[in-house]
Design an enzyme around this catalytic site. Sequence first.
Site, short mmCIF file in Angstrom:
data_model
loop_
_atom_site.label_atom_id
_atom_site.label_comp_id
_atom_site.label_asym_id
_atom_site.label_seq_id
_atom_site.Cartn_x
_atom_site.Cartn_y
_atom_site.Cartn_z
NE ARG A 42 28.93 27.58 8.96
CZ ARG A 42 27.97 26.94 9.20
NH1 ARG A 42 27.79 25.81 10.02
NH2 ARG A 42 26.95 26.87 8.03
CB THR A 43 28.13 34.68 10.32
OG1 THR A 43 29.03 33.97 8.97
CG2 THR A 43 28.99 35.98 10.13
CE LYS B 152 5.18 46.31 13.60
NZ LYS B 152 5.70 46.97 14.87
NE ARG C 164 25.27 36.73 6.53
CZ ARG C 164 26.03 35.44 6.72
NH1 ARG C 164 25.12 34.41 6.64
NH2 ARG C 164 27.29 35.18 6.78
CG HIS D 101 31.20 36.84 4.84
ND1 HIS D 101 31.45 37.45 6.11
CD2 HIS D 101 30.64 35.53 5.03
CE1 HIS D 101 30.70 36.75 7.05
NE2 HIS D 101 30.32 35.57 6.45
#
Lengths: 309, 153
Positions: free
Chosen positions: A57-58, A86, A107, A135
């Site tokens: 969703r986000t 890496k 995120r 959030h």
Amino acid sequence: MNEFYNKDIISIKDYNKDQFEKIFDYTQKIMNLDPSSRREICKGKTLSYLFYEPSTRTRLSFESAMASIGGNSLGISDISSSSTQKGESLADTVKIMSIYSDILVLRHPLDGSSRFASEISTKPVINAGSGTEEHPTQAIQDLFTIKKEKKKIDGLKIGIIGDLKYGRTVYSLLSGLGNYDVNVHLISPESLRIRSDSIYEIRKKLSFTESTNLEDYIEDLDVIYVTRIQKERFPDEEEYLKVKGSYVIGLDLLKKMKDDAIILHPLPRLDEISNDIDKTKNAKYFQQAENGKHTRAALLGLILNENGF
Amino acid sequence: MQESELMVRRIKEGTVIDHIDEGKGLQVLGALQIDGRDGSLITIALNVPSGKFKKKDIIKVENKFLADDDTNKLAVIAPKASINIIKNYKLIEKRRVSLPNEIDRIFRCSNPDCITNSHEHIESVMDVMDKEGRVLKCRYCGRVLDVNQLKYN
């Protein structure tokens, strides 16, 4: 100049009630605009996203929000296909991504990651979830949904239920609710109570009760905010199994609720809300998800346009 | 001369940390990394009778003059302490410790999932939320630190 212009969104604690109300007004404005006018708001602007944790969703709501206001999105949603594998640092990745875009959405599993990224990035950073910490854009969509559905926030009785220890949306929502005159009841298993070391400011602004028993409060609540038990953040699977399924909102509980109570959930849900609730008038979690697109579009429009839109 | 001062030998050059909260003397030594390995004279007195606070700890350390970081650590661990700078056996400066508005680098955030405890190139910053109550909050993850269980960088 609008006050959000070129600013990061790192923590909900950085905002006050007036600013929330302004964001809500701009969200409503976005919703009322015809699609072609809407697409002028961020025409030619690029959003880059960097997701170190899974999201449906986000990330998609940011992409969808940006598209709805005429902008483009690019980014990394699967970190295993990036230079992070890496050994590239978050700092370097953020620096590069900020070169390629006008705004960066991050995120990350570590607490404080977005604040760190904002110090590195040459472009505004939006925190789309930082560990178990915050959030903020979820909280803005939650507050907007409450206001839209109940026509007010002040005076409401709000129950927040489930995983209050690991659920980052809870901390942001509580900080946001601290700007309003509300009665909050926190209901969770004993082992998933809210973290006392994370609510120093919240305690100063918001009074709340804590309980393990949902049924003691269910009849009084105007808003029932249900959260998922965050399995992935438990250090030990056995501990998760002990609390799995602690609270399930089903039709039996619905009968005990106020007729006009609303049920919210930041999603994804597992078994906390049974599917037969979905079609009831009280279920507002899908509208909540839709509102997330519009609140994010409003925020993007405000951050990327000096004079608003 | 007070009885408490007679119990420990005078120093020629260095620092006397006085009025350390009772029982915190050894913690102060650890935090300031005073271990005597450089051969300097160190005298520690624990549970010294003190009119002001009933009991106190005292540390006298030769050839060491506290830097700002040391003073900040001291302010968190032993907020009532005073620092006496001694030169040629004479007290030339006396100061009380006090907490600044923010403390950089010296304390590690107690939250293992904080970005400041990762491999990223980043130093801790603690905001002092309440000077009297000694409430320190990590600027990055927002967690409040337990001042009795601080870890040092």
